[in-house]
Design an enzyme around this catalytic site. Structure first.
Site, PDB file in Angstrom:
ATOM      1  N   HIS A  18      79.654  41.255  56.432  1.00 48.74           N
ATOM      2  CA  HIS A  18      79.363  39.837  56.235  1.00 48.74           C
ATOM      3  C   HIS A  18      79.389  39.465  54.754  1.00 48.74           C
ATOM      4  CE1 HIS A  18      75.093  40.529  55.174  1.00 48.74           C
ATOM      5  NE2 HIS A  18      75.301  41.609  55.884  1.00 48.74           N
TER       6      HIS A  18
ATOM      7  N   SER B 133      72.465  34.992  58.057  1.00 48.82           N
ATOM      8  CA  SER B 133      72.493  36.216  58.862  1.00 48.82           C
ATOM      9  C   SER B 133      73.884  36.392  59.444  1.00 48.82           C
ATOM     10  CB  SER B 133      71.447  36.146  59.973  1.00 48.82           C
ATOM     11  OG  SER B 133      72.019  35.539  61.113  1.00 48.82           O
ATOM     12  N   LYS B 134      74.090  37.583  60.007  1.00 51.22           N
ATOM     13  CA  LYS B 134      75.409  37.893  60.552  1.00 51.22           C
ATOM     14  C   LYS B 134      75.810  36.925  61.656  1.00 51.22           C
ATOM     15  CE  LYS B 134      74.607  42.672  59.610  1.00 51.22           C
ATOM     16  NZ  LYS B 134      74.821  44.064  59.830  1.00 51.22           N
ATOM     17  N   ARG B 135      74.822  36.306  62.257  1.00 51.74           N
ATOM     18  CA  ARG B 135      75.122  35.405  63.374  1.00 51.74           C
ATOM     19  C   ARG B 135      75.452  33.989  62.917  1.00 51.74           C
ATOM     20  NH1 ARG B 135      71.558  38.884  64.353  1.00 51.74           N
ATOM     21  NH2 ARG B 135      69.951  37.608  63.380  1.00 51.74           N
ATOM     22  N   ASP B 136      75.217  33.697  61.646  1.00 55.76           N
ATOM     23  CA  ASP B 136      75.486  32.329  61.188  1.00 55.76           C
ATOM     24  C   ASP B 136      76.990  32.085  61.071  1.00 55.76           C
ATOM     25  OD1 ASP B 136      72.930  31.109  60.884  1.00 55.76           O
ATOM     26  OD2 ASP B 136      72.553  32.511  59.249  1.00 55.76           O
TER      27      ASP B 136
END
Ligand code: GLU
Length: 475
Positions: free
Chosen positions: A18, A247-250
């Site tokens: 990321h 975060s990695k999910r953003d």
């Protein structure tokens, strides 16, 4: 002569790559390049359960894609390998034995502990049913009988670290801590420090989330009698909106995403440089050589950086437009091929001409298929937002119908003087400005609200196509 700089990037392959990791790698790489030093890639893969080869490959691919070459590490080797921690157990055991021999480590309950230096004393802690420990007699009035434990503490000098980014940071470890778990596995702090010693790292550049680990690391360096490296803890990257850390999910967090969306790696890298660092003259779009020349650790901001997706997209656009036409075409043509906009039957000259025409207006390579389809096909889509916009002033069908007879008088659409005369005559006849025909005409022939300037657009499409499309649209 001062010691040559050696920096390292030490990722754990536990997830996709990321932008926070990429930015950490980038700052380490930039500093090594700025100083003419060495950039080491070390893989911290001791957490066997969470590491995968797929993630490892993603790290290598992403670093290469971003143009961050490593001087030592996996694939390229070097004098201090192996560069995967999972292959370095003998080294860690050797360092453990050294500490056991010099009395700075001891075994307790199967684990190996680091013995802190300093004045030792004991304190009693009480735990109540909620599991919380309270030192001395804080909850003595509680009706519940406390569990107690006696802990040994060390009154040590607090560590005073001069972080290149944060300035002076003080923190003290007050009790011994584990180096090897009872199952024999070394902990992160230990392997991290041993490798920095073994790999002769002079500058540890890493995310601020590791600042709180640094006092432990310094204690391990001291116990091993090794020089303490310079530290630079770089600020967090906050998500676009809201207070949280990215975060990695953003959205926009993964490097692979930019790659698959055909972002220019130089643009992504340029944008990442700005997350916590500002060029001296404020000019943000810069060739990497200029950034390397300017980059100093002490110029890194201590305040958190905020990720801005729009700014990243804009940076990409600036880089796209600054490419020479040949480079642009060599990147853009495959994107059109992949999207099925062109194929082997499409004349190469046509592709080159269209790409040269759209480059100054191109927002992204990702949007290029939709932006150019009408040059190669009659089956182009009509953008509804553009339709709404173009319909605000007047009915675009009526405008196009009024224009047709005037454009029909023009023999060659590359003849700008004749084209202008036709627009002027159409405006006079309809009682509007010549330019009032532009947006409806563009929409009719392309289905879009933006594109190349009107004259080159008409010349590129040619008389037959333009008139046929206008007739079809206004019918
Ligand atoms: N493996 C650690 C991480 O991924 C690196 C810590 C360091 O750079 O010292 O966060």
């Amino acid at each position: 002569m001062s010691t040559p700089v050696r920096t390292r990037f030490a990722p754990s392959p536990t997830g996709f790559f990321h932008i926070g990791s990429a930015r950490t790698a980038l700052f380490s790489w930039l500093y090594a390049r700025h100083t003419g030093g060495t950039f080491v890639l070390r893989i911290e893969d001791t957490d066997k359960a969470r590491n995968t080869d797929e993630f490892l490959q993603v790290i290598y691919d992403s670093l290469k894609w971003l143009g961050m070459d490593w001087d030592e590490g996996p694939e390229v080797g070097g004098d201090y390998g192996p560069y995967l921690q999972s292959e370095r157990n003998d080294i860690y055991n050797r360092y453990r034995d050294r500490l056991l021999a010099n009395g700075r480590a001891y075994e307790k309950d199967g684990a190996i502990w680091l013995r802190l230096e300093g004045e030792r004393y004991t304190e009693t802690e009480y735990s109540y049913n909620n599991g919380e420990f309270w030192t001395t007699t804080k909850k003595a009035d509680s009706a519940v009988e406390p569990l107690t434990r006696t802990i040994e503490k060390v009154r040590a000098e607090p560590m005073r670290l001069n972080d290149q980014v944060r300035g002076y940071v003080e923190r003290a470890e007050d009790r011994d801590f584990i180096l090897f778990r009872a199952n024999g596995e070394p902990v992160f702090h230990f392997v991290n420090v041993v490798d920095d010693i073994e790999m002769k790292i002079t500058h540890v550049i890493r995310g601020e989330d590791h600042l709180s680990n640094t006092s432990k690391h310094v204690e391990i360096f001291k116990a091993l009698g090794a020089p303490i490296p310079h530290y630079a803890h770089i600020p967090l990257i906050l998500k676009t909106d809201g207070p949280g850390k990215m975060s990695k999910r953003d959205r926009g967090a993964l490097i692979e995403e930019y790659r698959s969306r055909h972002y220019l790696p130089a643009a992504v890298r340029n944008y990442l440089c700005l997350l916590g660092w500002t060029p001296k003259d404020g000019k943000e779009m810069l060739p990497i050589a200029d950034i390397i020349a300017q980059f100093e650790l002490t110029d890194i901001h201590s305040a958190n950086a905020r990720f801005d997706e729009k700014k990243m997209a804009h940076m990409n656009q600036l880089h796209l437009r600054s490419l020479n036409p040949e480079s642009f075409a060599s990147l853009a043509a495959p994107v059109l091929g992949e999207a099925g906009i062109v194929d082997e039957a499409t004349p190469e000259d046509d592709i080159q001409r269209v790409l040269a025409l759209v480059q100054p207006k191109c927002v992204s390579l990702e949007s290029l298929p939709g932006f150019t389809k009408y040059f190669f096909s009659e089956d182009y889509a009509f953008d509804e937002a553009a339709r709404a916009n173009v319909s605000k002033k007047a009915d675009p069908k009526a405008r196009c119908a009024a224009l047709i007879p005037h454009l029909e008088t023009v023999a060659d659409f590359a003849d700008t003087a004749s084209v202008d005369a036709a627009f002027a005559a159409a405006g006079a006849a309809a009682g509007c400005k010549a330019t009032d025909f532009f947006a409806p005409l563009r929409f009719a022939v392309s289905g879009l609200g933006s594109g190349p300037d009107m004259h080159p657009l008409l010349a590129a499409l040619g008389r037959d196509k333009v008139l046929a499309r206008l007739r079809r649209f206004s019918a």
